[in-house]
Design a protein around this motif. Structure first.
Motif, PDB file in Angstrom:
ATOM      1  N   LEU A   1      52.705  -4.397  44.734  1.00 22.89           N
ATOM      2  CA  LEU A   1      52.168  -3.072  45.585  1.00 22.89           C
ATOM      3  C   LEU A   1      50.753  -3.824  46.094  1.00 22.89           C
ATOM      4  O   LEU A   1      50.547  -3.721  47.256  1.00 22.89           O
ATOM      5  CB  LEU A   1      51.799  -1.680  44.795  1.00 22.89           C
ATOM      6  N   PHE A   2      50.300  -4.476  45.331  1.00 28.82           N
ATOM      7  CA  PHE A   2      48.664  -4.935  45.414  1.00 28.82           C
ATOM      8  C   PHE A   2      48.798  -6.280  44.956  1.00 28.82           C
ATOM      9  O   PHE A   2      49.442  -6.515  42.992  1.00 28.82           O
ATOM     10  CB  PHE A   2      47.541  -4.123  44.808  1.00 28.82           C
ATOM     11  N   LYS A   3      47.805  -7.085  45.294  1.00 25.61           N
ATOM     12  CA  LYS A   3      47.086  -8.108  44.190  1.00 25.61           C
ATOM     13  C   LYS A   3      46.414  -8.309  43.639  1.00 25.61           C
ATOM     14  O   LYS A   3      45.579  -7.507  43.702  1.00 25.61           O
ATOM     15  CB  LYS A   3      47.476  -9.719  45.220  1.00 25.61           C
ATOM     16  N   ALA A   4      45.698  -8.895  41.989  1.00 26.67           N
ATOM     17  CA  ALA A   4      45.141  -8.959  41.610  1.00 26.67           C
ATOM     18  C   ALA A   4      43.541  -9.317  42.735  1.00 26.67           C
ATOM     19  O   ALA A   4      42.515  -8.939  42.473  1.00 26.67           O
ATOM     20  CB  ALA A   4      45.561 -10.112  40.411  1.00 26.67           C
ATOM     21  N   SER A   5      43.795 -10.187  43.529  1.00 25.59           N
ATOM     22  CA  SER A   5      42.878 -10.352  44.183  1.00 25.59           C
ATOM     23  C   SER A   5      42.295  -9.630  45.094  1.00 25.59           C
ATOM     24  O   SER A   5      41.515  -9.249  45.775  1.00 25.59           O
ATOM     25  CB  SER A   5      42.926 -11.946  45.103  1.00 25.59           C
ATOM     26  N   ASP A   6      43.769  -7.962  45.433  1.00 24.65           N
ATOM     27  CA  ASP A   6      42.998  -7.596  46.336  1.00 24.65           C
ATOM     28  C   ASP A   6      42.244  -6.239  44.874  1.00 24.65           C
ATOM     29  O   ASP A   6      41.639  -5.369  45.915  1.00 24.65           O
ATOM     30  CB  ASP A   6      44.455  -6.602  47.012  1.00 24.65           C
ATOM     31  N   ILE A   7      42.686  -6.617  44.227  1.00 19.57           N
ATOM     32  CA  ILE A   7      41.370  -5.076  43.655  1.00 19.57           C
ATOM     33  C   ILE A   7      40.463  -6.101  43.162  1.00 19.57           C
ATOM     34  O   ILE A   7      39.445  -5.319  42.718  1.00 19.57           O
ATOM     35  CB  ILE A   7      42.584  -4.980  42.001  1.00 19.57           C
ATOM     36  N   CYS A   8      40.287  -7.213  42.509  1.00 15.72           N
ATOM     37  CA  CYS A   8      39.519  -7.649  42.015  1.00 15.72           C
ATOM     38  C   CYS A   8      38.528  -8.813  42.620  1.00 15.72           C
ATOM     39  O   CYS A   8      37.895  -9.745  42.318  1.00 15.72           O
ATOM     40  CB  CYS A   8      39.937  -8.399  40.641  1.00 15.72           C
ATOM     41  N   THR A   9      37.569  -7.709  43.693  1.00 16.10           N
ATOM     42  CA  THR A   9      36.266  -8.220  44.416  1.00 16.10           C
ATOM     43  C   THR A   9      34.727  -8.704  43.885  1.00 16.10           C
ATOM     44  O   THR A   9      35.234  -7.750  43.063  1.00 16.10           O
ATOM     45  CB  THR A   9      36.510  -7.567  45.673  1.00 16.10           C
ATOM     46  N   ALA A  10      34.478  -9.072  44.230  1.00 12.45           N
ATOM     47  CA  ALA A  10      33.267  -9.177  43.940  1.00 12.45           C
ATOM     48  C   ALA A  10      32.408  -7.478  42.970  1.00 12.45           C
ATOM     49  O   ALA A  10      32.250  -8.056  41.806  1.00 12.45           O
ATOM     50  CB  ALA A  10      31.445  -9.679  44.995  1.00 12.45           C
TER      51      ALA A  10
END
Length: 365
Positions: free
Chosen positions: A344-353
């Motif tokens: 549904l999401f990539k870790a990079s989508d969630i884990c922004t700065a």
């Protein structure tokens, strides 16, 4: 040839031409056996209700489009979004009917208002698949989640977030739009848990699926109850939870569990940050894929019995062929194994700065 004879010949020729054109029109009409040759009955209408909830544009639409294309390379999707406007959706529905579309996937803005549309479609042999929300009228199939069960999960999520304090706790409820049949089911399911396991629901209003309205309702609750007059907040979805949490923060209120639904990206990020207690993860791909399969089979005149296993009732129709998909509560510990694992999401989508530290603490890389 005299004038009278010429008029007779011309008149006869005109009648003959008109009959010929009428016959051609009938042969190519979408209601005829050869209607598919003009592409009309290879188009599936897709009507979604609004775009404030991110799932519809980001997930439902592309997932349904992709699955239909996979199953039927020559099929097309005619997509329209109602922007939460019943009149606009009625117009969109009528446009699809006028275009000769034979199957319409309908996620209705207002289930009772759509009853007459669905009845009109049924009389013309147009199949309507109720998607996510059960429209009234003689729909051919209904695909959604077990929405009363989702409400129960939400209620239990609030109870679990309160822990040992639950039975002495007061809860604020901000429900979904009253014209949405799902909102009533969420509310019913949540009450079936909360009414037995918390002290009292002390304030309850509809947030209309609008974060701004939900935030204003939360502000009113704070004014009426005081900052210490409630212990948790039930929000029917994540979008509204965002508005509710903003209102709580503006009032300087901390450590009040807020639950949502839909596992939206912003909701997942708030869960990691600790400002939202939980969400409900509804796997959209199984719902969208099954709906696409049902729509394609109906378009091809095939049985859907192998796909649809339940019978449900709407206020106006009994025994509607239905399929319900299960959902689950997600808290911080569940994110990696659900929304990330399922794509549904990539870790990079969630884990922004802004959320990198929270992601690291939760073991999300």
């Amino acid at each position: 040839m005299n004038a009278m004879t010429r008029r007779v010949v011309i008149g006869t020729a005109a009648v003959s031409m008109a009959l010929s054109l009428a016959a051609c029109g009938k042969a190519g009409d979408d209601n005829g056996d050869e209607g598919g040759k003009d592409g009309g009955n290879k188009t599936i209408g897709l009507l979604l209700p609004e775009s404030k909830t991110t799932r519809y544009e980001s997930f439902d639409k592309p997932l349904i489009e992709a699955k239909v294309k996979e199953l039927c390379s020559e099929c097309k999707i005619d997509y329209k979004n109602a922007g939460e406007d019943v009149s606009r959706q009625k117009q969109q529905f009528d446009q699809l009917m006028a275009a000769g579309v034979k199957v319409i996937i309908l996620d209705t803005v207002n289930s009772s208002a759509a009853k007459s549309w669905v009845e009109a479609a049924d009389k013309k042999g147009v199949k309507v698949v109720a998607y996510d929300r059960l429209s009234e009228g003689p729909v051919s199939a209904y695909v959604s989640f077990d929405n009363e069960k989702i409400g129960q999960l939400q209620g239990q999520g609030i109870v679990d977030a309160l822990g040992d304090k639950a039975k002495d706790s007061n809860v604020v409820m901000i429900n979904g739009k009253e014209s949405d049949p799902n909102a009533a089911l969420f509310k019913k399911g949540a009450h079936s848990v909360l009414d037995k396991q918390v002290k009292k629901v002390v304030y309850e209003q509809t947030g209309e699926w609008d974060p701004s309205i939900a935030g204003k309702k939360m502000g009113t609750a704070i004014t009426q109850l005081g900052k210490d007059g409630f212990d948790a907040v039930y929000s029917a979805n994540d979008g509204m939870a965002g508005g509710i949490i903003a209102a709580l923060e503006s009032a300087g209120i901390k450590d009040v569990p807020v639950g949502g639904q839909d596992a939206e990206l912003a909701g997942v990020q708030r869960i990691l940050k600790g400002t939202q207690a939980f969400s409900i993860y509804k796997p959209y791909k199984p719902e969208a894929d099954l709906t696409a399969e049902v729509a394609v089979k109906l378009l091809n005149g095939e049985s859907i019995d192998s796909l649809i296993t339940k019978k449900l009732d709407s206020p106006s129709n009994k025994g509607i062929p239905s399929a319900l998909i299960q959902a689950q509560v997600i808290t911080k510990k569940d994110i990696a194994g659900t929304v990330i694992k399922d794509g549904l999401f990539k870790a990079s989508d969630i884990c922004t700065a802004d959320f990198a530290k929270a992601c690291s603490a939760a073991g999300i890389k």
